[in-house]
Write a protein that holds these residues in place. Structure first.
Motif, mmCIF file in Angstrom:
data_model
loop_
_atom_site.group_PDB
_atom_site.id
_atom_site.type_symbol
_atom_site.label_atom_id
_atom_site.label_comp_id
_atom_site.label_asym_id
_atom_site.label_seq_id
_atom_site.Cartn_x
_atom_site.Cartn_y
_atom_site.Cartn_z
ATOM 1 N N MET A 133 0.817 -1.222 0.000
ATOM 2 C CA MET A 133 0.000 0.000 0.000
ATOM 3 C C MET A 133 0.846 1.264 0.000
ATOM 4 O O MET A 133 0.683 2.156 0.832
ATOM 5 N N ASN A 134 1.777 1.331 -0.946
ATOM 6 C CA ASN A 134 2.589 2.522 -1.146
ATOM 7 C C ASN A 134 2.537 2.914 -2.626
ATOM 8 O O ASN A 134 1.574 2.562 -3.315
ATOM 9 N N ARG A 135 3.562 3.600 -3.112
ATOM 10 C CA ARG A 135 3.595 4.053 -4.510
ATOM 11 C C ARG A 135 4.885 3.601 -5.180
ATOM 12 O O ARG A 135 5.489 4.325 -5.953
ATOM 13 N N ILE A 136 5.281 2.396 -4.872
ATOM 14 C CA ILE A 136 6.565 1.862 -5.328
ATOM 15 C C ILE A 136 6.430 1.281 -6.734
ATOM 16 O O ILE A 136 5.571 0.431 -6.983
ATOM 17 N N GLU A 137 7.272 1.735 -7.649
ATOM 18 C CA GLU A 137 7.260 1.235 -9.028
ATOM 19 C C GLU A 137 8.298 0.131 -9.229
ATOM 20 O O GLU A 137 8.076 -0.807 -9.993
ATOM 21 N N ILE A 138 9.430 0.276 -8.554
ATOM 22 C CA ILE A 138 10.496 -0.725 -8.634
ATOM 23 C C ILE A 138 11.064 -0.917 -7.235
ATOM 24 O O ILE A 138 11.427 0.054 -6.576
ATOM 25 N N VAL A 139 11.152 -2.152 -6.791
ATOM 26 C CA VAL A 139 11.734 -2.425 -5.480
ATOM 27 C C VAL A 139 13.250 -2.490 -5.633
ATOM 28 O O VAL A 139 13.750 -3.231 -6.484
ATOM 29 N N PRO A 140 13.994 -1.730 -4.853
ATOM 30 C CA PRO A 140 15.457 -1.719 -4.978
ATOM 31 C C PRO A 140 16.059 -3.126 -4.897
ATOM 32 O O PRO A 140 15.628 -3.942 -4.083
ATOM 33 N N SER A 141 17.026 -3.373 -5.735
ATOM 34 C CA SER A 141 17.659 -4.696 -5.769
ATOM 35 C C SER A 141 18.387 -5.024 -4.483
ATOM 36 O O SER A 141 18.681 -6.192 -4.216
ATOM 37 N N SER A 142 18.668 -4.008 -3.653
ATOM 38 C CA SER A 142 19.353 -4.256 -2.386
ATOM 39 C C SER A 142 18.527 -5.151 -1.467
ATOM 40 O O SER A 142 19.079 -5.828 -0.586
ATOM 41 N N ILE A 143 17.205 -5.188 -1.671
ATOM 42 C CA ILE A 143 16.351 -6.060 -0.866
ATOM 43 C C ILE A 143 16.722 -7.522 -1.109
ATOM 44 O O ILE A 143 16.522 -8.380 -0.256
ATOM 45 N N GLY A 144 17.280 -7.810 -2.255
ATOM 46 C CA GLY A 144 17.689 -9.168 -2.570
ATOM 47 C C GLY A 144 18.828 -9.674 -1.701
ATOM 48 O O GLY A 144 19.146 -10.869 -1.713
ATOM 49 N N ALA A 145 19.446 -8.782 -0.932
ATOM 50 C CA ALA A 145 20.529 -9.184 -0.033
ATOM 51 C C ALA A 145 20.018 -9.678 1.309
ATOM 52 O O ALA A 145 20.805 -10.135 2.141
ATOM 53 N N LEU A 146 18.719 -9.595 1.536
ATOM 54 C CA LEU A 146 18.141 -10.002 2.819
ATOM 55 C C LEU A 146 17.904 -11.507 2.835
ATOM 56 O O LEU A 146 16.787 -11.988 2.659
ATOM 57 N N LYS A 147 18.939 -12.253 3.054
ATOM 58 C CA LYS A 147 18.906 -13.707 2.933
ATOM 59 C C LYS A 147 18.036 -14.390 3.988
ATOM 60 O O LYS A 147 17.627 -15.532 3.810
ATOM 61 N N GLU A 148 17.769 -13.712 5.110
ATOM 62 C CA GLU A 148 16.949 -14.299 6.162
ATOM 63 C C GLU A 148 15.468 -13.955 6.023
ATOM 64 O O GLU A 148 14.651 -14.373 6.845
ATOM 65 N N LEU A 149 15.124 -13.221 4.974
ATOM 66 C CA LEU A 149 13.750 -12.759 4.799
ATOM 67 C C LEU A 149 12.797 -13.934 4.594
ATOM 68 O O LEU A 149 12.997 -14.753 3.704
ATOM 69 N N ARG A 150 11.761 -13.996 5.437
ATOM 70 C CA ARG A 150 10.726 -15.029 5.335
ATOM 71 C C ARG A 150 9.448 -14.510 4.690
ATOM 72 O O ARG A 150 8.778 -15.222 3.963
ATOM 73 N N GLN A 151 9.108 -13.251 4.989
ATOM 74 C CA GLN A 151 7.850 -12.682 4.523
ATOM 75 C C GLN A 151 8.114 -11.354 3.834
ATOM 76 O O GLN A 151 8.745 -10.469 4.406
ATOM 77 N N LEU A 152 7.610 -11.229 2.612
ATOM 78 C CA LEU A 152 7.759 -9.998 1.840
ATOM 79 C C LEU A 152 6.404 -9.614 1.280
ATOM 80 O O LEU A 152 5.782 -10.373 0.534
ATOM 81 N N ARG A 153 5.952 -8.410 1.638
ATOM 82 C CA ARG A 153 4.637 -7.952 1.191
ATOM 83 C C ARG A 153 4.809 -6.702 0.326
ATOM 84 O O ARG A 153 5.304 -5.693 0.787
ATOM 85 N N LEU A 154 4.361 -6.813 -0.919
ATOM 86 C CA LEU A 154 4.487 -5.725 -1.888
ATOM 87 C C LEU A 154 3.133 -5.366 -2.498
ATOM 88 O O LEU A 154 3.072 -4.693 -3.527
ATOM 89 N N PHE A 155 2.055 -5.794 -1.895
ATOM 90 C CA PHE A 155 0.720 -5.620 -2.453
ATOM 91 C C PHE A 155 0.347 -4.145 -2.565
ATOM 92 O O PHE A 155 0.857 -3.284 -1.851
ATOM 93 N N ASN A 156 -0.560 -3.872 -3.493
ATOM 94 C CA ASN A 156 -1.097 -2.515 -3.695
ATOM 95 C C ASN A 156 -0.013 -1.464 -3.895
ATOM 96 O O ASN A 156 0.050 -0.462 -3.181
ATOM 97 N N ASN A 157 0.838 -1.704 -4.874
ATOM 98 C CA ASN A 157 1.844 -0.729 -5.274
ATOM 99 C C ASN A 157 1.700 -0.464 -6.775
ATOM 100 O O ASN A 157 0.628 -0.711 -7.347
#
Length: 255
Positions: A133-157
């Protein structure tokens, strides 16, 4: 003149004193200290809470905050940060220095691609990230470095393509990309189950007008089905669910 002063006063939001902040410190079910200043009409980050920077959890959700200062990195023990439902247009780079952070919720703000610092990729222990629920067009590739990430929510962007680095998240279990204008030629993520997230049980008076209308329409269809159903049919109890993160909720249950 009097009306103008009143309006100006309201735009500043509620003032939080150190005494109020101390009284807002609560213990979570697992014994951690949470500073809960949610839904208190705060428009400016209260500097006084920096004196309580030893807490493990901070809840500033459902306020009117427009920015978070770089001094947020003083919360060296922070493991859980909830900033959802504010007016944030960008996040501070200092978030990347909160190395103990496990959960970050910035859902329902005004964040764009440029408002997400690359330093978020330094949060090596982050397990849950909510950017919905933001205004994100592209998620930064740096998020790909979060190796422990279990839950990622990008809905409504405003995503038009699937993030190409999703496959580099080895521990990702839950991905929510619903309600994005993703183009048909964008390949779906393999081996990832997209699930509806941000669901919470709430009372009807906690819903906004639009969500309340949708709930009543859905409830009407369910009631009709129940009334028409044979006596021998098993009826499943119905709970009110809503993806509206503005609705009131108990963060201790939902994190």
């Amino acid at each position: 003149m009097a009306k103008g002063k009143k309006k100006s006063s309201e735009s500043k939001g509620k003032k939080i004193t150190l005494k109020i902040a101390k009284n807002a410190v609560k213990l979570t079910v697992d014994g951690k200290r949470r500073l809960d200043l949610s839904n208190m009409e705060i428009a400016t980050f209260p500097k006084c809470i920096l004196k309580l920077c030893d807490v493990e959890e901070l809840d500033l959700s459902r306020n009117f905050l427009k920015d978070i200062p770089e001094s947020i990195d003083r919360f060296v023990n922070m493991r859980w940060l909830d900033l959802h439902s504010n007016n944030l247009e960008k996040l501070p780079e200092a978030l990347g220095r909160l190395q103990g952070l496990h959960s970050l919720n910035v859902c329902n703000n005004r964040l764009t691609t440029h408002g997400i610092p690359h330093e978020l990729g330094l949060l090596r222990g982050l397990r849950s990230l909510n950017l919905g629920m933001n205004r994100i067009e592209i998620v930064p590739s740096s998020i790909g470095a979060l190796k422990e990430l279990r839950q990622l929510r990008l809905f409504n962007n405003l995503l038009t393509r699937m993030p190409p680095w999703l496959h580099s998240l080895p521990n990702l279990q839950t991905l929510n990309i619903k309600c994005n204008p993703i183009t048909p030629d964008s390949p779906p993520p393999l081996d990832l189950n997209e699930r509806a997230e941000c669901l919470c049980v709430v009372s009807e008076d906690s819903l906004c007008e639009e969500c309340l209308l949708k709930h009543k329409e859905k409830k009407g269809r369910i009631d009709h089905w129940i009334n028409e159903a044979p006596v021998t049919r098993k009826i499943i109890p119905v709970r009110l669910i809503t993806p509206n993160s503005v609705a009131q909720q108990d963060p201790a249950v939902h994190r």
